[in-house]
Design a protein around this motif. Structure first.
Motif, PDB file in Angstrom:
ATOM      1  N   TRP A  32       0.845  -1.189   0.000  1.00  0.00           N
ATOM      2  CA  TRP A  32       0.000   0.000   0.000  1.00  0.00           C
ATOM      3  C   TRP A  32       0.878   1.236   0.000  1.00  0.00           C
ATOM      4  O   TRP A  32       2.062   1.179   0.288  1.00  0.00           O
ATOM      5  CB  TRP A  32      -0.888   0.047   1.242  1.00  0.00           C
ATOM      6  CG  TRP A  32      -1.772  -1.139   1.438  1.00  0.00           C
ATOM      7  CD1 TRP A  32      -2.222  -2.009   0.488  1.00  0.00           C
ATOM      8  CD2 TRP A  32      -2.309  -1.600   2.678  1.00  0.00           C
ATOM      9  NE1 TRP A  32      -3.010  -2.973   1.063  1.00  0.00           N
ATOM     10  CE2 TRP A  32      -3.086  -2.743   2.400  1.00  0.00           C
ATOM     11  CE3 TRP A  32      -2.222  -1.153   3.983  1.00  0.00           C
ATOM     12  CZ2 TRP A  32      -3.764  -3.436   3.391  1.00  0.00           C
ATOM     13  CZ3 TRP A  32      -2.894  -1.847   4.968  1.00  0.00           C
ATOM     14  CH2 TRP A  32      -3.665  -2.977   4.664  1.00  0.00           C
ATOM     15  N   THR A  33       0.290   2.372  -0.304  1.00  0.00           N
ATOM     16  CA  THR A  33       1.003   3.635  -0.195  1.00  0.00           C
ATOM     17  C   THR A  33       0.389   4.435   0.947  1.00  0.00           C
ATOM     18  O   THR A  33      -0.807   4.338   1.215  1.00  0.00           O
ATOM     19  CB  THR A  33       0.926   4.461  -1.495  1.00  0.00           C
ATOM     20  OG1 THR A  33      -0.437   4.687  -1.825  1.00  0.00           O
ATOM     21  CG2 THR A  33       1.612   3.738  -2.639  1.00  0.00           C
ATOM     22  N   THR A  34       1.220   5.190   1.619  1.00  0.00           N
ATOM     23  CA  THR A  34       0.744   6.058   2.700  1.00  0.00           C
ATOM     24  C   THR A  34       1.236   7.461   2.443  1.00  0.00           C
ATOM     25  O   THR A  34       2.247   7.665   1.763  1.00  0.00           O
ATOM     26  CB  THR A  34       1.263   5.602   4.082  1.00  0.00           C
ATOM     27  OG1 THR A  34       2.684   5.644   4.082  1.00  0.00           O
ATOM     28  CG2 THR A  34       0.786   4.207   4.424  1.00  0.00           C
ATOM     29  N   ARG A  35       0.539   8.406   2.981  1.00  0.00           N
ATOM     30  CA  ARG A  35       0.970   9.792   2.924  1.00  0.00           C
ATOM     31  C   ARG A  35       0.336  10.521   4.098  1.00  0.00           C
ATOM     32  O   ARG A  35      -0.711  10.140   4.613  1.00  0.00           O
ATOM     33  CB  ARG A  35       0.593  10.465   1.613  1.00  0.00           C
ATOM     34  CG  ARG A  35      -0.896  10.554   1.411  1.00  0.00           C
ATOM     35  CD  ARG A  35      -1.265  11.300   0.165  1.00  0.00           C
ATOM     36  NE  ARG A  35      -2.730  11.319   0.150  1.00  0.00           N
ATOM     37  CZ  ARG A  35      -3.463  11.179  -0.905  1.00  0.00           C
ATOM     38  NH1 ARG A  35      -2.908  11.053  -2.064  1.00  0.00           N
ATOM     39  NH2 ARG A  35      -4.761  11.188  -0.813  1.00  0.00           N
ATOM     40  N   LYS A  36       1.010  11.538   4.529  1.00  0.00           N
ATOM     41  CA  LYS A  36       0.516  12.338   5.638  1.00  0.00           C
ATOM     42  C   LYS A  36      -0.251  13.517   5.069  1.00  0.00           C
ATOM     43  O   LYS A  36       0.252  14.222   4.188  1.00  0.00           O
ATOM     44  CB  LYS A  36       1.682  12.825   6.496  1.00  0.00           C
ATOM     45  CG  LYS A  36       1.259  13.581   7.715  1.00  0.00           C
ATOM     46  CD  LYS A  36       2.459  13.929   8.578  1.00  0.00           C
ATOM     47  CE  LYS A  36       2.019  14.689   9.801  1.00  0.00           C
ATOM     48  NZ  LYS A  36       3.151  15.021  10.652  1.00  0.00           N
ATOM     49  N   GLN A  37      -1.453  13.717   5.545  1.00  0.00           N
ATOM     50  CA  GLN A  37      -2.256  14.837   5.081  1.00  0.00           C
ATOM     51  C   GLN A  37      -1.782  16.110   5.759  1.00  0.00           C
ATOM     52  O   GLN A  37      -1.667  16.162   6.974  1.00  0.00           O
ATOM     53  CB  GLN A  37      -3.733  14.614   5.403  1.00  0.00           C
ATOM     54  CG  GLN A  37      -4.630  15.705   4.899  1.00  0.00           C
ATOM     55  CD  GLN A  37      -6.094  15.430   5.170  1.00  0.00           C
ATOM     56  OE1 GLN A  37      -6.446  14.422   5.751  1.00  0.00           O
ATOM     57  NE2 GLN A  37      -6.940  16.327   4.744  1.00  0.00           N
ATOM     58  N   LYS A  38      -1.486  17.103   4.947  1.00  0.00           N
ATOM     59  CA  LYS A  38      -1.052  18.381   5.500  1.00  0.00           C
ATOM     60  C   LYS A  38      -2.280  19.144   5.977  1.00  0.00           C
ATOM     61  O   LYS A  38      -3.297  19.197   5.298  1.00  0.00           O
ATOM     62  CB  LYS A  38      -0.306  19.197   4.458  1.00  0.00           C
ATOM     63  CG  LYS A  38       1.018  18.590   4.069  1.00  0.00           C
ATOM     64  CD  LYS A  38       1.749  19.472   3.087  1.00  0.00           C
ATOM     65  CE  LYS A  38       3.076  18.834   2.720  1.00  0.00           C
ATOM     66  NZ  LYS A  38       3.795  19.623   1.738  1.00  0.00           N
ATOM     67  N   GLU A  39      -2.151  19.737   7.140  1.00  0.00           N
ATOM     68  CA  GLU A  39      -3.244  20.514   7.699  1.00  0.00           C
ATOM     69  C   GLU A  39      -3.223  21.916   7.103  1.00  0.00           C
ATOM     70  O   GLU A  39      -2.195  22.591   7.119  1.00  0.00           O
ATOM     71  CB  GLU A  39      -3.078  20.572   9.215  1.00  0.00           C
ATOM     72  CG  GLU A  39      -4.224  21.205   9.928  1.00  0.00           C
ATOM     73  CD  GLU A  39      -4.066  21.094  11.429  1.00  0.00           C
ATOM     74  OE1 GLU A  39      -5.048  20.752  12.083  1.00  0.00           O
ATOM     75  OE2 GLU A  39      -2.962  21.345  11.941  1.00  0.00           O
ATOM     76  N   SER A  40      -4.354  22.354   6.548  1.00  0.00           N
ATOM     77  CA  SER A  40      -4.421  23.689   5.970  1.00  0.00           C
ATOM     78  C   SER A  40      -4.415  24.729   7.082  1.00  0.00           C
ATOM     79  O   SER A  40      -4.714  24.439   8.240  1.00  0.00           O
ATOM     80  CB  SER A  40      -5.686  23.848   5.128  1.00  0.00           C
ATOM     81  OG  SER A  40      -6.836  23.864   5.960  1.00  0.00           O
ATOM     82  N   SER A  41      -4.088  25.931   6.712  1.00  0.00           N
ATOM     83  CA  SER A  41      -4.053  27.023   7.691  1.00  0.00           C
ATOM     84  C   SER A  41      -5.432  27.262   8.301  1.00  0.00           C
ATOM     85  O   SER A  41      -5.546  27.554   9.484  1.00  0.00           O
ATOM     86  CB  SER A  41      -3.555  28.310   7.039  1.00  0.00           C
ATOM     87  OG  SER A  41      -2.229  28.159   6.629  1.00  0.00           O
ATOM     88  N   ILE A  42      -6.473  27.127   7.488  1.00  0.00           N
ATOM     89  CA  ILE A  42      -7.823  27.349   8.010  1.00  0.00           C
ATOM     90  C   ILE A  42      -8.185  26.257   9.018  1.00  0.00           C
ATOM     91  O   ILE A  42      -8.768  26.534  10.062  1.00  0.00           O
ATOM     92  CB  ILE A  42      -8.874  27.451   6.873  1.00  0.00           C
ATOM     93  CG1 ILE A  42     -10.257  27.841   7.420  1.00  0.00           C
ATOM     94  CG2 ILE A  42      -9.001  26.157   6.116  1.00  0.00           C
ATOM     95  CD1 ILE A  42     -10.357  29.268   7.849  1.00  0.00           C
ATOM     96  N   ASP A  43      -7.826  25.002   8.727  1.00  0.00           N
ATOM     97  CA  ASP A  43      -8.098  23.922   9.677  1.00  0.00           C
ATOM     98  C   ASP A  43      -7.325  24.128  10.978  1.00  0.00           C
ATOM     99  O   ASP A  43      -7.857  23.922  12.065  1.00  0.00           O
ATOM    100  CB  ASP A  43      -7.741  22.564   9.072  1.00  0.00           C
ATOM    101  CG  ASP A  43      -8.696  22.150   7.971  1.00  0.00           C
ATOM    102  OD1 ASP A  43      -9.859  22.601   7.994  1.00  0.00           O
ATOM    103  OD2 ASP A  43      -8.284  21.367   7.101  1.00  0.00           O
ATOM    104  N   LYS A  44      -6.076  24.544  10.851  1.00  0.00           N
ATOM    105  CA  LYS A  44      -5.264  24.803  12.041  1.00  0.00           C
ATOM    106  C   LYS A  44      -5.860  25.945  12.860  1.00  0.00           C
ATOM    107  O   LYS A  44      -5.958  25.863  14.079  1.00  0.00           O
ATOM    108  CB  LYS A  44      -3.828  25.136  11.631  1.00  0.00           C
ATOM    109  CG  LYS A  44      -2.890  25.301  12.791  1.00  0.00           C
ATOM    110  CD  LYS A  44      -1.473  25.546  12.323  1.00  0.00           C
ATOM    111  CE  LYS A  44      -0.548  25.716  13.513  1.00  0.00           C
ATOM    112  NZ  LYS A  44       0.827  25.980  13.106  1.00  0.00           N
TER     113      LYS A  44
END
Length: 74
Positions: A32-44
């Motif tokens: 499988w492939t994995t990746r980390k979702q980057k948190e947007s500035s608005i979500d932060k």
């Protein structure tokens, strides 16, 4: 058996930080492939607001807020 675009699914999984290594090793063994979702500035900013961590309007990124509003389905 190789995976093709037609038989895969993207999922978002929230796990404890101490389990990330195990999940990545499992994913590697399974192909499988994995990746980390980057948190947007608005979500932060929203998380910080929810936790009462915003001390001034300058802490928020206006460009991201406007972009989020323009792209929303409201």
């Amino acid at each position: 058996m190789g995976a093709t675009l037609n038989n895969t699914e993207d999922i978002l999984l929230t796990i404890p930080k101490n389990e990330v290594g195990f999940l990545r090793s499992l994913a590697k063994k399974m192909g499988w492939t994995t990746r980390k979702q980057k948190e947007s500035s608005i979500d932060k900013s929203l998380k910080e607001a929810h936790c009462n961590m915003i001390y001034s309007v300058k802490d928020m990124n206006n460009k991201d807020i406007v972009g989020q509003i323009l792209n929303s389905d409201v």
